[in-house]
Enzyme design. Structure first.
Site, mmCIF file in Angstrom:
data_model
loop_
_atom_site.group_PDB
_atom_site.id
_atom_site.type_symbol
_atom_site.label_atom_id
_atom_site.label_comp_id
_atom_site.label_asym_id
_atom_site.label_seq_id
_atom_site.Cartn_x
_atom_site.Cartn_y
_atom_site.Cartn_z
ATOM 1 N N ARG A 4 -0.689 12.662 0.009
ATOM 2 C CA ARG A 4 -1.809 13.583 -0.172
ATOM 3 C C ARG A 4 -1.474 14.954 0.401
ATOM 4 O O ARG A 4 -0.600 15.105 1.251
ATOM 5 C CB ARG A 4 -3.056 13.043 0.527
ATOM 6 N N HIS A 62 0.856 -1.187 0.000
ATOM 7 C CA HIS A 62 0.000 0.000 0.000
ATOM 8 C C HIS A 62 0.890 1.234 0.000
ATOM 9 O O HIS A 62 1.967 1.249 0.612
ATOM 10 C CB HIS A 62 -0.886 0.006 1.250
#
Length: 297
Positions: free
Chosen positions: A137, A133
């Site tokens: 952001r 993963h």
């Protein structure tokens, strides 16, 4: 910081996340095309790409992005690489949670937000190749801005050298931004990617950070870019190392059971999943992280 400057920085961040997405998608399709080991009889996998659209409750435009998913590849059983840039007004629950966690006053008076980022989850055909993963952001409100993200490895069959090599690359990419960052963000990942009801971590960790705002936007953006750059450097060698390893039915069983842990974490605890669903983003894009098959015992 002026509104014009912030608008420019938002555009830079959004453009960077899209460029990183393009680089990763190309690299993963290259892995599929080059694979000649187990499962290579079929054609190479390719990403299905569609636009995602977020609509505010009043029907107005609230942003969107691209959802790119490969299913049934020769190396990747399922991998999603999403980018999005969304905006609007936070709901009451999100306002309260954000104000409490970040200590931001005035959220109720001005709940506007803007967020952009990339999110990736890969579930592999070969149980010896670890799932992985990654996300980075940027988030903005009139009351403050910050960056977040990280990467973590989720093998069902542990190899100590894979874990060590993955962490070493992350550490090298964090080092230019401060020698304290890697150990701090590693510890944060260990805490964040923990499944309380199972009493264990979902994988072998990595790095995680949130609410990162030093006051120097360029420095914080540079850190986030290096976290993004670290991903392929950390992960591709592990795929090359393990993708030709023969596996057994017992290996596949271990993989499916481990994926159950991953699904539990993402549905119960993951902050990004909760935010995406609570703010009206495309649920298929939010839930693309879930494995194609999983098993519980």
């Amino acid at each position: 910081m002026t509104a014009e400057t912030m608008a420019e920085e938002k555009a830079r961040a959004s453009s960077w996340f899209r460029a990183l997405r393009d680089e990763i998608v190309a690299a993963f399709e290259g892995i599929e095309a080059s694979h000649a080991g187990p499962g290579a009889a079929g054609g190479p996998g390719a990403f299905d790409v569609r636009e995602t659209v977020r609509t505010a409750q009043d029907g107005s435009d609230a942003g969107g992005g691209l959802m790119s998913v490969m299913r049934g590849g020769r190396v990747f059983e399922k991998v999603g690489v999403n980018v999005s840039t969304v905006y609007g007004a936070l709901g009451e629950a999100a306002q309260t949670a954000m104000a409490a966690r970040k200590g931001l006053p005035g959220m109720a008076e001005d709940p506007r937000f803007w967020a952009s980022g990339i999110s990736l989850v890969a579930h592999m055909q070969n149980p010896h190749v670890p799932a992985v993963h990654m996300n980075t952001r940027m988030f903005w409100t009139p009351h403050g801005w910050w960056f977040g993200g990280g990467a973590d490895l989720n093998p069902c069959l542990d190899y100590a050298e894979d874990t060590a090599d993955f962490h070493a690359v992350l550490e090298r990419h964090c080092a230019p931004h401060g020698q304290d960052l890697y150990p701090r963000y590693k510890a944060w990942a260990d805490e964040y990617f923990y499944i309380p009801h199972r009493g264990r971590a979902r994988g072998v960790g990595g790095i995680f950070y949130d609410d990162h705002c030093s006051g120097d936007w360029d420095a914080d953006f540079a850190l986030t870019q290096d976290v993004g750059r670290a991903f392929l450097a950390a992960y591709l060698p592990l795929v090359a190392r393990r993708r030709d390893t023969p596996w057994t039915a017992e290996d596949r069983e271990a993989q499916l059971v481990h994926r159950g842990l991953y699904a539990e974490y993402n549905l119960v605890y993951d902050r990004g999943t909760k935010f995406g669903l609570s703010t009206g983003h495309d649920p298929d894009a939010v839930l693309m992280s879930l494995p194609p098959l999983a098993k519980w015992i």
